[in-house]
Design an enzyme around this catalytic site. Structure first.
Site, PDB file in Angstrom:
ATOM      1  N   ASN A   9       7.245  37.025 -18.590  1.00 47.46           N
ATOM      2  CA  ASN A   9       7.541  38.302 -17.941  1.00 47.46           C
ATOM      3  C   ASN A   9       8.856  38.818 -18.522  1.00 47.46           C
ATOM      4  OD1 ASN A   9       8.158  40.408 -16.244  1.00 47.46           O
ATOM      5  ND2 ASN A   9       8.471  39.135 -14.425  1.00 47.46           N
ATOM      6  N   TRP A  10       8.754  39.828 -19.373  1.00 46.80           N
ATOM      7  CA  TRP A  10       9.956  40.311 -20.068  1.00 46.80           C
ATOM      8  C   TRP A  10      10.836  41.189 -19.180  1.00 46.80           C
ATOM      9  CZ3 TRP A  10       8.272  42.011 -25.714  1.00 46.80           C
ATOM     10  CH2 TRP A  10       7.742  40.885 -26.384  1.00 46.80           C
ATOM     11  N   LYS A  11      10.315  41.595 -18.040  1.00 43.04           N
ATOM     12  CA  LYS A  11      11.070  42.466 -17.119  1.00 43.04           C
ATOM     13  C   LYS A  11      11.573  43.708 -17.876  1.00 43.04           C
ATOM     14  CE  LYS A  11      11.991  38.403 -14.388  1.00 43.04           C
ATOM     15  NZ  LYS A  11      12.838  37.673 -13.448  1.00 43.04           N
ATOM     16  N   HIS A  94       5.632  40.846  -7.797  1.00 39.19           N
ATOM     17  CA  HIS A  94       6.833  40.111  -8.212  1.00 39.19           C
ATOM     18  C   HIS A  94       7.952  40.336  -7.192  1.00 39.19           C
ATOM     19  CE1 HIS A  94      10.322  38.795 -10.454  1.00 39.19           C
ATOM     20  NE2 HIS A  94       9.488  38.083 -11.181  1.00 39.19           N
ATOM     21  N   GLU A  96      10.973  40.927  -7.495  1.00 35.78           N
ATOM     22  CA  GLU A  96      11.866  42.056  -7.778  1.00 35.78           C
ATOM     23  C   GLU A  96      11.213  43.376  -7.355  1.00 35.78           C
ATOM     24  OE1 GLU A  96      12.483  40.929 -11.856  1.00 35.78           O
ATOM     25  OE2 GLU A  96      13.522  39.153 -11.125  1.00 35.78           O
ATOM     26  N   GLU A 166       6.639  31.790  -6.858  1.00 35.17           N
ATOM     27  CA  GLU A 166       7.983  31.961  -7.412  1.00 35.17           C
ATOM     28  C   GLU A 166       9.005  31.982  -6.273  1.00 35.17           C
ATOM     29  OE1 GLU A 166       7.878  33.880 -11.534  1.00 35.17           O
ATOM     30  OE2 GLU A 166       7.750  35.504 -10.088  1.00 35.17           O
ATOM     31  N   GLY A 172      15.841  33.444 -12.009  1.00 31.87           N
ATOM     32  CA  GLY A 172      17.010  33.934 -12.733  1.00 31.87           C
ATOM     33  C   GLY A 172      18.314  33.275 -12.314  1.00 31.87           C
ATOM     34  N   SER A 212      13.176  29.917 -13.254  1.00 31.42           N
ATOM     35  CA  SER A 212      14.047  29.125 -14.136  1.00 31.42           C
ATOM     36  C   SER A 212      13.319  28.003 -14.871  1.00 31.42           C
ATOM     37  CB  SER A 212      15.252  28.581 -13.355  1.00 31.42           C
ATOM     38  OG  SER A 212      16.027  29.653 -12.849  1.00 31.42           O
ATOM     39  N   GLY A 233      10.568  33.992 -17.035  1.00 33.68           N
ATOM     40  CA  GLY A 233      11.394  35.184 -17.194  1.00 33.68           C
ATOM     41  C   GLY A 233      12.340  35.035 -18.375  1.00 33.68           C
ATOM     42  N   GLY A 234      13.567  34.651 -18.085  1.00 30.01           N
ATOM     43  CA  GLY A 234      14.623  34.583 -19.099  1.00 30.01           C
ATOM     44  C   GLY A 234      14.224  33.837 -20.361  1.00 30.01           C
TER      45      GLY A 234
HETATM   46  P1  PGA Z   1      13.180  33.305 -14.593  1.00 31.75           P
HETATM   47  O1  PGA Z   1      12.205  34.422 -13.983  1.00 31.75           O
HETATM   48  O2  PGA Z   1      12.315  32.395 -15.439  1.00 31.75           O
HETATM   49  O3  PGA Z   1      14.198  34.056 -15.385  1.00 31.75           O
HETATM   50  O4  PGA Z   1      13.757  32.567 -13.428  1.00 31.75           O
HETATM   51  C1  PGA Z   1      10.928  34.096 -13.545  1.00 31.75           C
HETATM   52  C2  PGA Z   1      10.215  35.327 -13.048  1.00 31.75           C
HETATM   53  O5  PGA Z   1      10.865  36.207 -12.450  1.00 31.75           O
HETATM   54  O6  PGA Z   1       8.995  35.468 -13.253  1.00 31.75           O
END
Ligand code: PGA
Length: 249
Positions: A9-11, A94, A96, A166, A172, A212, A233-234
């Site tokens: 997930n590149w956000k 998600h 966010e 999640e 993050g 993470s 994510g990251g």
């Molecule tokens: P993260 O994000 O790996 O940076 O913790 C995961 C996500 O939001 O899908």
């Protein structure tokens, strides 16, 4: 048999040239793998990403969509728009989106219905906040999130759904759920599905862990019997990290 999936997930990261560069690296590295591999770039780069990705090894998916099929929703993107640029899977729910864009269970239920009606596969995300876990409420929260957005569906709809647990406190933050915490929750999620829909739906459901995940911890998390992959994510923003996580299978 349920599938193993690793989805990046590149956000809100990577403009067009960064998208080109990352996909070019991924194309070189990811040829065959023991998991389905997906990347979710921003809306503006979906078409380019779809064209640039070797479709047999990496699927391009969307991070979100609106529940309405079209109309006066300035700034929004519909299911048919996604389909028209080759997208077959959309991430919904998600944390966010829930936290910053007020997406609640009722909105998410509508989005799920619209996605499925348009033959999009859904990666449905949910997870408890830190306060919920501290108070021992994590299972109740997760159960409610799943029930409220998905349990109006027929069993047959679940072949087009992937679940992504999640925990918000792990996204993050660098703090990962332990492999045991992930396994316990995934087992609970599968039991929740089993109680409502029976073992056919429960056993075939891919349940991803997100929060993470890194090259250093992916293998141990993915080794748990009810963890069928990850939403990353990251670490999905660096080709070698993402590749290492894919290779953890
Ligand atoms: P993260 O994000 O790996 O940076 O913790 C995961 C996500 O939001 O899908």
């Amino acid at each position: 048999m349920r599938k193993n999936i690793v989805a990046g997930n590149w956000k809100m990261n990577n403009d067009l040239s960064q998208t080109e560069a990352l996909i070019s690296d991924l194309n070189k590295q990811i040829k065959t793998s023991n998991a389905e591999v997906m990347i979710a770039p921003s809306f503006t780069n979906l078409w380019h990403a779809f064209e640039a990705t070797r479709q047999d090894s990496i699927e391009v998916v969307a991070q979100n969509m609106h529940f309405a099929s079209n109309g006066a929703y300035t700034g929004e993107v519909s299911a048919s728009m996604l389909k028209s640029v080759g997208i077959q899977t959309v991430i919904l729910g998600h944390s966010e989106r829930r936290a910053y864009f007020n997406e609640d269970d009722a909105i998410l239920a509508q989005k799920v219905d619209t996605a499925l009606a348009n033959n999009l596969r859904v990666i449905f995300c949910f997870g408890e906040e830190l306060a919920d876990r501290k108070s021992g409420n994590e299972e109740a929260i997760v159960e409610a999130q799943i029930k409220n957005a998905l349990f109006h569906l027929d069993a047959s709809a679940f072949k087009n759904i992937v679940l992504a647990y999640e925990p918000v406190w792990a996204i993050g933050t660098g703090e990962t759920a332990s492999p045991e915490q992930a396994q316990d929750m995934h087992k609970f999620i599968r039991k929740t599905l089993n109680d409502k829909y029976g073992n056919q739906v429960a056993d075939n459901m891919s349940i991803l862990y997100g929060g993470s995940v890194k090259p250093a911890n992916a293998k141990e998390i993915f080794s748990k019997p009810d963890v069928d992959g990850g939403l990353i994510g990251g670490a999905a923003l660096k080709a070698e990290d993402f590749y290492a996580i894919v290779n953890a299978f």
